[in-house]
Design an enzyme around this catalytic site. Sequence first.
Site, PDB file in Angstrom:
ATOM      1  N   HIS A 287      51.807 -20.556 -10.947  1.00  0.00           N
ATOM      2  CA  HIS A 287      50.705 -21.085 -10.145  1.00  0.00           C
ATOM      3  C   HIS A 287      51.123 -21.218  -8.686  1.00  0.00           C
ATOM      4  O   HIS A 287      50.386 -20.811  -7.775  1.00  0.00           O
ATOM      5  CB  HIS A 287      50.280 -22.445 -10.706  1.00  0.00           C
ATOM      6  CG  HIS A 287      49.341 -23.199  -9.832  1.00  0.00           C
ATOM      7  ND1 HIS A 287      47.966 -23.131  -9.972  1.00  0.00           N
ATOM      8  CD2 HIS A 287      49.556 -24.058  -8.795  1.00  0.00           C
ATOM      9  CE1 HIS A 287      47.389 -23.905  -9.067  1.00  0.00           C
ATOM     10  NE2 HIS A 287      48.330 -24.472  -8.340  1.00  0.00           N
ATOM     11  N   GLU A 288      52.306 -21.782  -8.441  1.00  0.00           N
ATOM     12  CA  GLU A 288      52.773 -21.956  -7.068  1.00  0.00           C
ATOM     13  C   GLU A 288      53.005 -20.607  -6.392  1.00  0.00           C
ATOM     14  O   GLU A 288      52.697 -20.435  -5.205  1.00  0.00           O
ATOM     15  CB  GLU A 288      54.052 -22.791  -7.043  1.00  0.00           C
ATOM     16  CG  GLU A 288      53.885 -24.211  -7.572  1.00  0.00           C
ATOM     17  CD  GLU A 288      52.818 -25.008  -6.830  1.00  0.00           C
ATOM     18  OE1 GLU A 288      52.559 -24.704  -5.645  1.00  0.00           O
ATOM     19  OE2 GLU A 288      52.238 -25.926  -7.428  1.00  0.00           O
TER      20      GLU A 288
ATOM     21  N   HIS B 268      49.776 -19.223  -5.038  1.00  0.00           N
ATOM     22  CA  HIS B 268      49.385 -19.696  -3.712  1.00  0.00           C
ATOM     23  C   HIS B 268      50.007 -18.841  -2.618  1.00  0.00           C
ATOM     24  O   HIS B 268      49.359 -18.527  -1.614  1.00  0.00           O
ATOM     25  CB  HIS B 268      49.841 -21.152  -3.526  1.00  0.00           C
ATOM     26  CG  HIS B 268      48.978 -22.172  -4.199  1.00  0.00           C
ATOM     27  ND1 HIS B 268      47.614 -22.258  -3.993  1.00  0.00           N
ATOM     28  CD2 HIS B 268      49.295 -23.169  -5.071  1.00  0.00           C
ATOM     29  CE1 HIS B 268      47.127 -23.265  -4.703  1.00  0.00           C
ATOM     30  NE2 HIS B 268      48.118 -23.819  -5.371  1.00  0.00           N
TER      31      HIS B 268
END
Length: 267
Positions: free
Chosen positions: A125-126, A129
């Site tokens: 998920h990070e 980004h």
Amino acid sequence: MRWIPRLAIGALCVSLAACASSPTGRQQFTLYSDEQLNQMGQQAFEQYQQDMTVVGGAHARYAQCIADALVAELSGRDRDYNWQIRVFQDDSANAFALPGGYMGIHTGLLDIATDQNQVATVVGHEMGHVVANHANERVSTQSATQVGMSVLSSVAGLQGPQGEQMLGLLGAGAQYGILLPFSRRHESEADVIGLRLMAEAGFDPRASVTLWENMQAASGGQPPVWMSTHPSQGQRMAGLQANMDDAMARYEQARSAGRQPNCPRPS
């Protein structure tokens, strides 16, 4: 009046030709160069390491093993970022990513994410980004909103106590109408990118839902969704489930190709 900041953003987007597309095909508005953002990311990461306690040993190897497996599935510019991950001693269930590929995960989150697949959900998920250039989009939107508010103040002659009150209301409209929803959109998009990435690396994407079930059980009260920078846990789980068939197909293909990460969890 919420159309005014949107109009300012649209005008800037056209005049500066700053529109791009995210990995999911969503149109983006970016004003800053990768070099600018990456340098800021590096500086912030160095400062964070000075201010926080960095955890080494088995915890660091665990996070690095998972990050390495995910980075290996990137290509082109995305793989060329200076990917780094650190574990920080902090009881909060938190993780972050900075432009340039600098990531951190707190020990509190490692307590909730009970296996490598759940941690891969967070790290993927990070990374989502970063590869989706969300930081650039975020600061660009904030800059354009501030410009729009300043222009509106000058054109409308909003001065004195009455004008200040009106600008305050317009500012709240910009905050809840543009900036916060943008962040929620980023979070949902990073969920989808991370889900694909973890599956392609051979991590079980079904663990993403389990992670958010754990997070939901561990969390207290939350602000209303429309005031939050993040979707609710229920919304996130629904979004993950909606993309699960595609993720499972990627996962099965990865496993068939021999991609089976083995990152031992610290005892």
